[in-house]
Design an enzyme around this catalytic site. Structure first.
Site, PDB file in Angstrom:
ATOM      1  N   SER A 287      36.957  38.885  42.801  1.00 52.66           N
ATOM      2  CA  SER A 287      37.179  38.236  44.097  1.00 52.66           C
ATOM      3  C   SER A 287      36.128  38.718  45.087  1.00 52.66           C
ATOM      4  O   SER A 287      35.565  39.799  44.933  1.00 52.66           O
ATOM      5  CB  SER A 287      38.575  38.570  44.630  1.00 52.66           C
ATOM      6  OG  SER A 287      38.589  39.835  45.276  1.00 52.66           O
ATOM      7  N   ASP A 288      35.868  37.919  46.106  1.00 51.85           N
ATOM      8  CA  ASP A 288      35.035  38.422  47.199  1.00 51.85           C
ATOM      9  C   ASP A 288      35.890  39.362  48.048  1.00 51.85           C
ATOM     10  O   ASP A 288      37.099  39.496  47.854  1.00 51.85           O
ATOM     11  CB  ASP A 288      34.465  37.269  48.020  1.00 51.85           C
ATOM     12  CG  ASP A 288      33.139  37.629  48.687  1.00 51.85           C
ATOM     13  OD1 ASP A 288      32.913  38.823  48.959  1.00 51.85           O
ATOM     14  OD2 ASP A 288      32.333  36.716  48.933  1.00 51.85           O
ATOM     15  N   HIS A 289      35.259  39.995  49.002  1.00 53.82           N
ATOM     16  CA  HIS A 289      35.872  41.078  49.782  1.00 53.82           C
ATOM     17  C   HIS A 289      37.132  40.597  50.517  1.00 53.82           C
ATOM     18  O   HIS A 289      37.065  39.762  51.421  1.00 53.82           O
ATOM     19  CB  HIS A 289      34.855  41.595  50.791  1.00 53.82           C
ATOM     20  CG  HIS A 289      35.184  42.910  51.395  1.00 53.82           C
ATOM     21  ND1 HIS A 289      36.149  43.065  52.354  1.00 53.82           N
ATOM     22  CD2 HIS A 289      34.676  44.149  51.172  1.00 53.82           C
ATOM     23  CE1 HIS A 289      36.220  44.333  52.718  1.00 53.82           C
ATOM     24  NE2 HIS A 289      35.331  45.025  52.011  1.00 53.82           N
TER      25      HIS A 289
END
Length: 765
Positions: A287-289
């Site tokens: 996942s992105d941040h």
């Protein structure tokens, strides 16, 4: 001794014997798929649910979790990997902690190595301007070698989002607007990062991003929504991700945007049907941040628990800096809302990535032994300056050179003016890894080194980068880098004019600060910001030859500047050796050969601007514009087209010769031209091949890049350049999403940019 050091020491004493136990299990054997699967299956049988969930947590080194807590969590088996640490003793302490955990599963360490680790190369948009796969390979290899030497196992790169709206701040981080060019670079950079084997100590795992369509956010506004037809997705936007995966990318980072209303992080169609079923991806997804929690703000999850459930079921393996999995998955499995098998699927991919990176065989593969740590991690001998300088000068694009203003002579008096002329920080560009401003050559210093005592330099700031206080406050909240000279702007302009009047030629270094072309840095306009434009007008009024050096991370609207400047150079943000590379081009020690990877519009009203648009039923015709698709205030054509770039040489291209003009499905067609250097100096140029499908089952672009070659020619030298086409080059996605070529007429174009082409036709039978 503080608690962190004490805990590191205690864990470190136990680490060697702990890892030795794992080594006896045959982990170091040949990395066959069978051995890998057997090892992972056996390990997972020994893991508790909490330990499995721990492997799915990717934690940022920083204020979110103090180091003592990180070490404690690793020892308890509750963290699978971290990112943002490039300090060998710190990474070694964390790996020691993993060796002290019950299952002794190694950690991995990730970092955003986008265009360099310690040696910073040009920003990605600059790399794309080279159109040179050898230069891009060198960039990726050096980046991997330096990152691995800092204990990094994985990079969140390459970033291959197609973007056609220059307002988007992350344009700087990608490779431009064209599907074919970006796909070529995507595969090249992936292979360069990963080398011949990801288990080599000088290779790192590539995690291609941002999957998917992130560069198409509405209005060019970061994190915004994307609404796109399936045909356009498949034809234009998805291929660069596929190219990286086909090149062996070990990971995929999931985008922050929604696609047709469904966030990528909860998009099972995207992560399972497209990525794993259709493309056969076998690696790890990240996942992105904080993206799992953001499903609540997207409006598809009512709470944290539902967000975690949606993400794990969609196929998100690693949760980046998000507590969702750690806090919610145990209860979700207990209630039966998430099966342990779904958790196992994610854990298997995380463990598989660690196997592929060689960490089970040797957890310290890239960290090494403490005795070998560099005395100074920022030592000069850890840099690769020669490679950085060579790649940087290849990325520079000459936009204008009226009356052969360039190259400059190393004599007389040269005024170097502008808010970016002495900025080493801005020269690094966005996502500059572990690069340091003090090791970076700014434009002024590069020019000074080039002329030595042969010419006199005069410097003036001229103006601030911007006088927009709202912008300054916003940008400095993220990254306190915009330094403001408190003097009245007019005083600075007057000082610059005085300097210019004393000079034989003026070099004005203008554009954007690096954090204006960055994540969360979208713009409503594309002109050079602040009072810089007034500065340029004032410098022009002196009557001295005016060379504009642009530093920016996106195409800018340069209509007025193009009129005022005698010469104009697009340098982007060039990296560690930027000033020296720039001087090489300005003084003719290197002949510029860069070509634009994005269209430069005349004004912001033209965006999205891209060359391979559809024609419409009323296409724009310059000599008959009424009731055609156009803007009435200014020409509809771009200021500088895709693929454009001048040289100190001149090149001619002959008419096209085809080997056949009627092509069957099994034929290979060869298209050839003669290219001649008609100038006085040796130079490189990029010969570009475009195609147009004249009549098909769906409207097709006016032209599409299908191949290119970069060639070097001496003065007067002529060379035959040939391209071979097969049926595969003619295929596209039809309305039924079938990828096929259709019989009919094709236009074939070859030239030196997307507009300056020779044209012929052939037919597919």
């Amino acid at each position: 001794m503080n608690k962190l050091c004490l805990l590191s020491l205690v864990i470190g004493l136990a680490s060697q014997s702990a890892w030795a136990e794992n080594a006896t299990t045959g982990v170091g054997a040949a990395s066959t798929l069978q051995a890998k699967n057997a090892f992972i299956a056996n390990l997972m049988k020994q893991m508790t649910l909490d330990e499995k969930i721990g492997q799915l947590r990717l934690i940022s080194i920083g204020p979110e979790m103090p180091k003592p807590e990180i070490l404690k969590e690793i020892t308890a088996g509750r963290i699978g990997g971290t990112f943002n640490s490039v300090v060998l003793p710190d990474n070694r302490a964390m790996q020691d902690a993993a060796g002290h955990s019950r299952n002794k599963i190694p950690m991995f360490f990730a970092f955003d190595v986008v265009h360099g680790q310690r040696t910073i190369f040009p920003i990605s948009l600059g790399l794309a301007s080279t159109w040179d796969m050898n230069a891009i390979t060198r960039t990726g290899r050096v980046s991997a070698i330096e990152a691995a030497a800092d204990g990094v196992d994985m990079t969140f790169a390459p970033m291959v989002d197609i973007t056609r709206d220059a307002r988007w701040g992350r344009s700087s981080e990608g490779f431009g607007e064209d599907t074919y060019l970006v796909s070529r670079i995507s595969a090249t950079m992936t292979r360069a990062f990963q080398g011949t084997s990801m288990q080599a100590p000088n290779s790192i795992m590539a995690v291609v991003k941002h999957f998917a369509l992130y560069g198409a956010v509405e209005g060019g506004r970061d994190y915004n929504t994307v609404d796109m037809s399936p045909v356009r997705m498949q034809q234009d936007y998805l291929p660069p991700y596929r190219a990286s995966i086909d090149a062996g990318a070990g990971g995929v980072m999931i985008a922050l945007n929604s696609i047709n209303g469904v966030p990528s992080t909860s998009n099972a169609w995207l992560l399972q049907d497209v990525l794993r079923r259709d493309w056969g991806f076998k690696g790890v997804t990240v996942s992105d941040h904080g993206a799992i929690k953001e499903l609540i703000d997207h409006g598809v999850a009512k709470d944290f628990r539902e967000a975690a459930k949606l993400a794990i079921k969609a196929g998100v393996d690693l949760s980046m800096n998000d507590k969702a999995y750690g806090e919610e998955l145990p209860g979700l499995v207990k209630s039966g809302e998430v099966s342990e098998k779904e958790v196992d699927n994610a854990v298997r991919e995380v463990l598989g990535a660690k196997w592929e990176m060689g960490l089970f065989a040797n957890p310290y593969l890239r960290i090494g032994a403490a005795v070998d740590d560099p005395v100074d991690r920022n030592a000069e001998n850890r840099l690769h300056r020669a490679e950085a300088r060579d790649v940087a000068r290849k990325s520079i694009v000459l936009l204008k050179n009226q009356n052969d203003t360039l190259p400059l002579k190393k004599q007389g008096t040269i005024a170097v003016i502008g808010p970016l002329a002495k900025s080493s920080m801005d020269m690094l560009g966005s996502w500059s890894g572990a690069g340091l401003p003090r090791q970076t050559v700014n434009a002024y210093d590069g020019i000074a080194a080039a002329v030595g005592d042969k010419a006199k330099l005069i410097y003036a700031l001229g103006s601030n980068v911007t006088d927009n206080q709202h912008a300054i406050t916003y940008l400095n909240k993220m990254d306190d880098q915009i330094a403001i000279d408190p003097r009245p702007e007019q005083d600075m302009i007057d000082e610059a004019v005085k300097a210019a009047r004393q000079a034989d030629v003026v070099v004005a270094v203008v554009g954007e600060s690096r954090n204006m072309s960055h994540e969360a840095a979208s713009r409503v306009d594309l002109v050079i910001p602040g009072r810089q434009r007034e500065l340029i007008r004032a410098l022009k009024a002196t009557g001295k030859p005016l060379v504009l050096v642009l530093m920016n991370g996106r195409p800018l609207a340069l209509g007025e500047e193009n009129e005022l400047a005698d010469a104009m150079v697009e340098s982007w943000f060039l990296g560690t050796e930027g000033g020296n590379a720039l001087a090489d081009v300005l003084f003719g020690d290197y002949n510029p050969s860069g070509k634009l990877p994005m269209t430069f519009p005349r004004s912001v009203g033209q965006v999205p601007a891209y060359y391979n648009h559809l024609n419409t039923g009323r296409p724009y015709r310059p000599n008959d514009s009424n009731y055609t698709s156009n803007y009435f205030e200014e020409p509809t054509s771009p200021l500088f087209p895709f693929g454009y770039g001048l040289s100190y040489s001149q090149f001619s291209v002959s008419d096209i010769t085809l080997s056949i003009n009627k092509m069957t499905r099994k034929d290979k067609l060869t298209a050839s031209v003669m290219v001649k250097n008609t100038g006085k100096v040796a130079g490189e140029t990029v010969v570009q091949l475009y195609l147009r499908d004249v009549a098909a089952s769906i409207s097709r672009p006016v032209k599409e890049l299908k191949n290119f070659q970069k060639i070097m020619l001496n003065p007067g030298e002529e060379k035959s350049v040939s391209f071979t086409l097969t049926e595969e080059d003619l295929k596209f996605f039809n309305p039924s999403l079938k990828y096929a070529a259709e019989a009919g007429e094709f236009k074939l174009m070859i030239g030196l940019d997307s507009e300056d082409v020779k044209e012929t036709t052939f037919n597919l039978l």
